[in-house]
Design an enzyme around this catalytic site. Structure first.
Site, PDB file in Angstrom:
ATOM      1  N   LYS A  82       0.838  -1.200   0.000  1.00  0.00           N
ATOM      2  CA  LYS A  82       0.000   0.000   0.000  1.00  0.00           C
ATOM      3  C   LYS A  82       0.887   1.270   0.000  1.00  0.00           C
ATOM      4  O   LYS A  82       0.659   2.177  -0.792  1.00  0.00           O
ATOM      5  CB  LYS A  82      -0.942   0.003   1.216  1.00  0.00           C
ATOM      6  CG  LYS A  82      -1.940  -1.172   1.181  1.00  0.00           C
ATOM      7  CD  LYS A  82      -2.979  -1.080   2.263  1.00  0.00           C
ATOM      8  CE  LYS A  82      -2.597  -1.737   3.560  1.00  0.00           C
ATOM      9  NZ  LYS A  82      -2.375  -3.169   3.553  1.00  0.00           N
ATOM     10  N   THR A  83       1.905   1.273   0.867  1.00  0.00           N
ATOM     11  CA  THR A  83       2.800   2.436   0.923  1.00  0.00           C
ATOM     12  C   THR A  83       3.564   2.568  -0.394  1.00  0.00           C
ATOM     13  O   THR A  83       3.735   3.679  -0.926  1.00  0.00           O
ATOM     14  CB  THR A  83       3.820   2.270   2.079  1.00  0.00           C
ATOM     15  OG1 THR A  83       3.120   1.866   3.247  1.00  0.00           O
ATOM     16  CG2 THR A  83       4.577   3.545   2.349  1.00  0.00           C
ATOM     17  N   ASP A 127      -0.857   6.012   7.078  1.00  0.00           N
ATOM     18  CA  ASP A 127      -0.970   4.571   7.265  1.00  0.00           C
ATOM     19  C   ASP A 127      -1.832   4.283   8.509  1.00  0.00           C
ATOM     20  O   ASP A 127      -1.937   5.149   9.391  1.00  0.00           O
ATOM     21  CB  ASP A 127       0.440   3.989   7.453  1.00  0.00           C
ATOM     22  CG  ASP A 127       0.493   2.519   7.082  1.00  0.00           C
ATOM     23  OD1 ASP A 127      -0.514   1.978   6.605  1.00  0.00           O
ATOM     24  OD2 ASP A 127       1.560   1.905   7.270  1.00  0.00           O
ATOM     25  N   THR A 176      -5.568  -1.848   7.273  1.00  0.00           N
ATOM     26  CA  THR A 176      -5.767  -3.299   7.213  1.00  0.00           C
ATOM     27  C   THR A 176      -7.193  -3.622   7.664  1.00  0.00           C
ATOM     28  O   THR A 176      -7.615  -4.761   7.593  1.00  0.00           O
ATOM     29  CB  THR A 176      -4.771  -4.011   8.154  1.00  0.00           C
ATOM     30  OG1 THR A 176      -4.854  -3.387   9.438  1.00  0.00           O
ATOM     31  CG2 THR A 176      -3.349  -3.906   7.626  1.00  0.00           C
ATOM     32  N   ARG A 235       6.130  -8.510   1.046  1.00  0.00           N
ATOM     33  CA  ARG A 235       7.024  -8.182   2.168  1.00  0.00           C
ATOM     34  C   ARG A 235       7.650  -9.457   2.744  1.00  0.00           C
ATOM     35  O   ARG A 235       8.829  -9.485   3.086  1.00  0.00           O
ATOM     36  CB  ARG A 235       6.267  -7.428   3.266  1.00  0.00           C
ATOM     37  CG  ARG A 235       7.191  -6.996   4.413  1.00  0.00           C
ATOM     38  CD  ARG A 235       6.432  -6.308   5.516  1.00  0.00           C
ATOM     39  NE  ARG A 235       5.922  -5.029   5.076  1.00  0.00           N
ATOM     40  CZ  ARG A 235       4.863  -4.427   5.622  1.00  0.00           C
ATOM     41  NH1 ARG A 235       4.201  -5.007   6.608  1.00  0.00           N
ATOM     42  NH2 ARG A 235       4.454  -3.265   5.173  1.00  0.00           N
TER      43      ARG A 235
END
Ligand code: ADE
Length: 353
Positions: A82-83, A127, A176, A235
């Site tokens: 997302k980032t 975030d 999330t 990740r």
């Protein structure tokens, strides 16, 4: 010092890549590994294909109108990029980005400060936006809607409200837990997208790209072996590349093959579903102590010594999607596939596998 960076050849190559702008100038593999390997453009961002196409259209339309992009909300499990995607959007729009997270915006002055520091067209990335407190949210509403800050000065009788115009900006929120976002905040995002887990093929491409940046040799089936155990999450895949590369260097010639990847992941106790020992402990607890469930998440958390948030945000999304865990109104339960995967011969066996 890590095995990767303690190597003169590698250090020289890294410096060359910074000069060629392949790597960001701030890249330091030991300190901010994730930042070094983040793709900067839609071309190098692998996966989320449908999402990328709709984003490109939204960006092109905003550019044609010469207006900032609508506020965007990304939701989905952690580690799916997302980032990274927010950074790619900023790059594509040719604007800068300020990155923060809701827990860092605890006091009104934190959110006011960051809003007042924005330049026209800039992107503000928040975030974990579901963790924003009520006051911060209320400061954000007029800023998002009309690009105003409503500030109050003085006390009780002498209180004055001040409207302050701020430059037009785009807010990108990431969460999330979309369900925990308040209705009014959610309604102020013009574009809402969910990020999906990655396929094995997409993860294999992510792994090969990362290995290329880190100057690690890897075979096709080596990258697939890591991809299969990465829980659909870049990740995790990137973390595993580093761990497997350490093993390959110490036990072999540094090259990652399928055999090396599998041996290394076995030692790390990451199984063929990508489950680690915490996941297996959680599932076995439900089977052995609660007859397969349902059992409440608080009970599970207390029994395995993890906090509820880690279980809900980190362990569960993948277990749910893999069909190894189910959420019911009365708690969590496992599926017949969970028994099979963990090696229980039949559903009644529980303890007597
Ligand atoms: N690293 C993390 N996420 C990635 C992605 N989507 N594409 C390429 N590299 C990544």
């Amino acid at each position: 010092m890590s095995i990767i960076s303690d190597d003169n050849d590698f250090i020289e190559k890294t410096e060359n890549r910074k000069r060629e702008n392949v790597l960001p100038q701030s890249c330091d593999f030991d300190r901010n590994f994730e930042n070094c390997i983040r793709p900067k453009s839609f071309d190098t961002y692998i996966g989320q294909t449908a999402l990328k196409e709709t984003l490109k259209i939204s960006i092109a339309a905003a550019q044609k109108r010469e207006l900032p992009l609508d506020h965007l909300l990304f939701y989905g499990p952690p580690g799916l990029g997302k980032t990274t995607l927010a950074g790619v959007i900023a790059e594509q729009m040719g604007v800068s980005i300020k990155i923060t997270s809701a827990p860092a915006l605890e006091r009104p002055r934190d959110i006011i400060g960051i809003l007042m520091s924005l330049q026209g067209g800039e992107i503000l990335f928040i975030d974990e936006i579901h963790r924003l407190n009520k006051i911060a949210e209320e400061i954000l509403y007029p800023a998002m809607e009309d690009f105003f800050l409503d500030m109050t000065t003085g006390k009780s009788q002498t209180v004055k409200t001040l409207r302050l115009e701020i430059p037009k900006f785009t807010l990108i929120g990431a969460t999330t837990k979309a369900g925990e976002l308040s209705g009014p905040l959610r309604d102020r995002f013009g574009i809402i997208h969910r990020l999906e887990f990655y396929s094995e093929e997409e993860l294999s491409q992510v792994i090969k790209r990362t290995a290329g940046i880190l100057d690690i040799e890897i075979t096709d089936d080596g990258s697939h072996a890591i991809a299969r155990r990465s829980r659909g999450t870049p990740r995790i895949a990137n973390r595993l590349v580093k761990r497997v590369s350490d093993y390959a260097l110490v036990k072999h010639d540094g090259k990652i093959t399928r055999d090396i990847a599998e041996k290394s992941l076995d030692i790390l106790k990451i199984d063929h579903y990508g489950l680690d020992s915490t996941d297996r402990t959680l599932l076995k607890l439900i089977i052995e102590k609660y007859d397969g469930g349902p059992v409440g998440v608080e009970t599970i958390a207390a029994a395995i010594g993890e906090d509820v948030r880690t279980i809900e945000d980190v362990c569960e999304p993948y277990l749910l999607q893999a069909g190894l865990l189910q959420r019911t109104p009365r708690g969590r339960k496992v599926s017949p596939e969970t028994y099979r995967h963990l090696g229980y011969k039949n559903l009644q066996q529980g303890l007597f596998q």
